[in-house]
Design an enzyme around this catalytic site. Structure first.
Site, PDB file in Angstrom:
ATOM      1  N   SER A 190       0.891  -1.318  -0.065  1.00  0.00           N
ATOM      2  CA  SER A 190      -0.130  -0.070  -0.064  1.00  0.00           C
ATOM      3  C   SER A 190       0.915   1.300  -0.162  1.00  0.00           C
ATOM      4  O   SER A 190       1.565   1.450   0.577  1.00  0.00           O
ATOM      5  CB  SER A 190      -0.815   0.154   1.298  1.00  0.00           C
ATOM      6  OG  SER A 190      -1.519   1.255   1.236  1.00  0.00           O
TER       7      SER A 190
ATOM      8  N   HIS B  47      -1.058  -1.317  -4.304  1.00  0.00           N
ATOM      9  CA  HIS B  47      -2.371  -1.155  -3.601  1.00  0.00           C
ATOM     10  C   HIS B  47      -2.403   0.616  -3.571  1.00  0.00           C
ATOM     11  O   HIS B  47      -1.661   1.091  -2.960  1.00  0.00           O
ATOM     12  CB  HIS B  47      -2.452  -1.768  -2.286  1.00  0.00           C
ATOM     13  CG  HIS B  47      -3.910  -1.505  -1.769  1.00  0.00           C
ATOM     14  ND1 HIS B  47      -5.025  -2.408  -1.874  1.00  0.00           N
ATOM     15  CD2 HIS B  47      -4.425  -0.712  -0.923  1.00  0.00           C
ATOM     16  CE1 HIS B  47      -6.006  -1.914  -1.289  1.00  0.00           C
ATOM     17  NE2 HIS B  47      -5.817  -0.952  -0.645  1.00  0.00           N
TER      18      HIS B  47
ATOM     19  N   ASP C 286      -4.674   3.481  -2.221  1.00  0.00           N
ATOM     20  CA  ASP C 286      -5.925   4.030  -1.532  1.00  0.00           C
ATOM     21  C   ASP C 286      -6.186   5.361  -1.683  1.00  0.00           C
ATOM     22  O   ASP C 286      -5.415   6.334  -1.712  1.00  0.00           O
ATOM     23  CB  ASP C 286      -5.506   3.951   0.094  1.00  0.00           C
ATOM     24  CG  ASP C 286      -5.273   2.656   0.660  1.00  0.00           C
ATOM     25  OD1 ASP C 286      -6.245   1.808   0.691  1.00  0.00           O
ATOM     26  OD2 ASP C 286      -4.485   2.222   1.426  1.00  0.00           O
TER      27      ASP C 286
ATOM     28  N   MET D 274      -8.767   8.554  -0.894  1.00  0.00           N
ATOM     29  CA  MET D 274      -9.806   8.680   0.156  1.00  0.00           C
ATOM     30  C   MET D 274     -10.176  10.274  -0.005  1.00  0.00           C
ATOM     31  O   MET D 274      -9.504  10.965  -0.508  1.00  0.00           O
ATOM     32  CB  MET D 274      -8.972   8.726   1.348  1.00  0.00           C
ATOM     33  CG  MET D 274      -8.232   7.338   1.719  1.00  0.00           C
ATOM     34  SD  MET D 274      -7.416   7.558   3.436  1.00  0.00           S
ATOM     35  CE  MET D 274      -6.621   5.721   3.370  1.00  0.00           C
TER      36      MET D 274
ATOM     37  N   HIS E  92      -8.276   1.223  -4.442  1.00  0.00           N
ATOM     38  CA  HIS E  92      -9.337   1.091  -3.251  1.00  0.00           C
ATOM     39  C   HIS E  92      -9.965   2.241  -2.917  1.00  0.00           C
ATOM     40  O   HIS E  92      -9.174   3.231  -2.413  1.00  0.00           O
ATOM     41  CB  HIS E  92      -8.790   0.538  -1.883  1.00  0.00           C
ATOM     42  CG  HIS E  92      -9.527   0.466  -0.898  1.00  0.00           C
ATOM     43  ND1 HIS E  92      -9.021   0.223   0.471  1.00  0.00           N
ATOM     44  CD2 HIS E  92     -10.945   0.385  -0.457  1.00  0.00           C
ATOM     45  CE1 HIS E  92      -9.996   0.129   1.391  1.00  0.00           C
ATOM     46  NE2 HIS E  92     -11.212   0.286   0.635  1.00  0.00           N
TER      47      HIS E  92
ATOM     48  N   MET F 151     -12.130   4.645  -1.359  1.00  0.00           N
ATOM     49  CA  MET F 151     -12.606   5.023   0.296  1.00  0.00           C
ATOM     50  C   MET F 151     -13.390   6.428  -0.004  1.00  0.00           C
ATOM     51  O   MET F 151     -12.942   7.378   0.450  1.00  0.00           O
ATOM     52  CB  MET F 151     -11.506   4.993   1.363  1.00  0.00           C
ATOM     53  CG  MET F 151     -11.409   3.490   1.574  1.00  0.00           C
ATOM     54  SD  MET F 151     -10.001   3.291   2.886  1.00  0.00           S
ATOM     55  CE  MET F 151      -8.460   3.402   1.863  1.00  0.00           C
TER      56      MET F 151
ATOM     57  N   MET G 228     -11.328  -4.949   5.776  1.00  0.00           N
ATOM     58  CA  MET G 228     -10.739  -4.190   6.580  1.00  0.00           C
ATOM     59  C   MET G 228     -10.534  -4.672   7.923  1.00  0.00           C
ATOM     60  O   MET G 228     -11.444  -4.870   9.009  1.00  0.00           O
ATOM     61  CB  MET G 228     -11.337  -2.616   6.619  1.00  0.00           C
ATOM     62  CG  MET G 228     -11.512  -2.212   5.459  1.00  0.00           C
ATOM     63  SD  MET G 228      -9.815  -1.875   4.575  1.00  0.00           S
ATOM     64  CE  MET G 228      -9.291  -0.477   5.669  1.00  0.00           C
TER      65      MET G 228
ATOM     66  N   PHE H 196      -6.316   5.823   8.081  1.00  0.00           N
ATOM     67  CA  PHE H 196      -4.810   6.050   8.113  1.00  0.00           C
ATOM     68  C   PHE H 196      -4.042   4.615   8.256  1.00  0.00           C
ATOM     69  O   PHE H 196      -4.534   3.982   8.819  1.00  0.00           O
ATOM     70  CB  PHE H 196      -4.748   6.854   9.377  1.00  0.00           C
ATOM     71  CG  PHE H 196      -5.475   8.137   9.354  1.00  0.00           C
ATOM     72  CD1 PHE H 196      -4.567   9.308   9.070  1.00  0.00           C
ATOM     73  CD2 PHE H 196      -6.634   8.462  10.193  1.00  0.00           C
ATOM     74  CE1 PHE H 196      -5.303  10.509   8.934  1.00  0.00           C
ATOM     75  CE2 PHE H 196      -7.098   9.731  10.004  1.00  0.00           C
ATOM     76  CZ  PHE H 196      -6.522  10.835   9.573  1.00  0.00           C
TER      77      PHE H 196
ATOM     78  N   ASP I 162      -6.774  -5.808   4.526  1.00  0.00           N
ATOM     79  CA  ASP I 162      -6.107  -4.631   4.645  1.00  0.00           C
ATOM     80  C   ASP I 162      -6.217  -4.037   6.136  1.00  0.00           C
ATOM     81  O   ASP I 162      -7.157  -3.897   6.683  1.00  0.00           O
ATOM     82  CB  ASP I 162      -6.747  -3.617   3.648  1.00  0.00           C
ATOM     83  CG  ASP I 162      -5.743  -2.293   3.644  1.00  0.00           C
ATOM     84  OD1 ASP I 162      -4.940  -2.090   4.371  1.00  0.00           O
ATOM     85  OD2 ASP I 162      -6.297  -1.306   2.802  1.00  0.00           O
TER      86      ASP I 162
END
Length: 226
Positions: free
Chosen positions: A17, A42, A44, A46, A75, A77, A146, A152, A184
C-alpha cells in the site's frame, strides 16, 4: 460459477500500500516493491468524507501507470464512487474496490466496474456484517476485509475480524465461488500468517513494507512468514 479454491492451494499475493510510502520519492519506492516481486500495487483513494483523510486521485494514478507494470489495486474510500468508475479505468486501474457502506445499488456498481474491463471488489469495514454482501458475492472478484478502521496507516490489527474472514472463506467454498479474500490493516509478518490461516489470500501491507529500511527484505519477510 467457478469452483472455489482452498486458501492452502491458492497463491498468496502481496499488494503493498503506497499510503505508507515516502511521497517525496514515491516512484522510487514503487520500483523497489515491483523489483521485490510484489503482485499488485495497492492505491488508497480517500475523499475526506467517507474517511477522515484525503489522499491521491486519478491524475497521480495516471502518471504512475506508465512507470510501473504491476496491476493497480485501487481501493476507493469515497462517497458516491459510481461517479468516478470510468475515470479510474482511464487512469489505469486494474482492480477497483468500492465500499458496501456507500453504494446505494451495489449490484449496479459492480457491473459498471466489470463492464469497464476491471476486476470488481467490494470492501467491508470492521463493524460491517457479511450478510450485506451475500447477494452480490457471486458477482465480485475480490472481497476486501478491513482489519482496521479505514483512513490512516499504521493502526493496530483488529483480531475480531479473523472470524469474519473464516466465515467468508466458508461461504466461498460452500458455494463453489472463485473469489479472492483481501485483507487490509495492520498486516505484517506476524498477522499475515493469522489472516491466511483464516482464509485470506491477498495481503495489503503498508507500514510493514515502506517504513522498513530495506523494502525488498520487508516483502521477503512477509513471504517467509507464510
Amino acid at each position: 460459477m467457478t469452483k472455489g479454491n482452498s486458501p492452502r492451494r491458492m497463491k498468496i499475493k502481496i499488494s503493498p500500500s503506497i499510503l505508507a510510502a515516502n511521497f517525496s520519492c514515491l516512484l522510487k519506492d514503487i520500483i523497489k516493491v515491483e523489483k521485490a516481486g510484489a503482485d499488485f500495487l495497492h492505491i488508497d483513494v480517500m475523499d475526506g468524507n467517507f474517511v477522515p483523510n484525503i489522499t491521491i486521485g486519478q491524475p497521480v494514478i495516471k502518471a504512475l501507470r506508465g512507470k510501473c507494470k504491476l496491476p493497480f489495486d485501487v481501493h476507493l474510500m469515497i462517497n458516491d464512487p459510481d461517479r468516478y468508475i470510468e475515470d479510474f479505468k482511464n487512469a489505469g486501474s486494474s482492480i477497483l474496490t468500492v465500499h458496501v457502506e456507500v453504494c446505494k445499488h451495489l449490484n449496479k456498481t459492480i457491473q459498471h466496474i466489470k463492464n469497464c474491463g476491471m476486476k470488481a471488489g467490494v470492501a467491508l469495514n470492521p463493524a460491517t456484517p457479511l450478510y450485506l454482501i451475500e447477494d452480490i458475492l457471486s458477482e465480485v472478484d475480490i472481497v476486501l476485509i478491513m482489519t482496521v478502521n479505514p483512513g490512516f496507516g499504521g493502526q493496530k490489527f483488529i483480531h475480531n475480524c479473523l472470524n469474519k474472514i473464516k466465515t467468508l472463506r466458508s461461504k466461498i467454498v460452500k458455494n463453489h465461488l472463485n473469489v479472492d479474500i483481501e485483507v487490509d490493516g495492520g498486516i505484517n509478518a506476524q498477522t499475515s500468517l493469522e489472516v491466511i490461516k483464516a482464509g485470506a489470500n491477498i495481503l495489503v501491507a503498508g507500514v510493514a513494507i515502506f517504513h522498513e529500511k530495506d523494502i525488498v527484505k520487508a516483502i521477503q519477510n512477509i513471504r517467509h512468514s507464510i
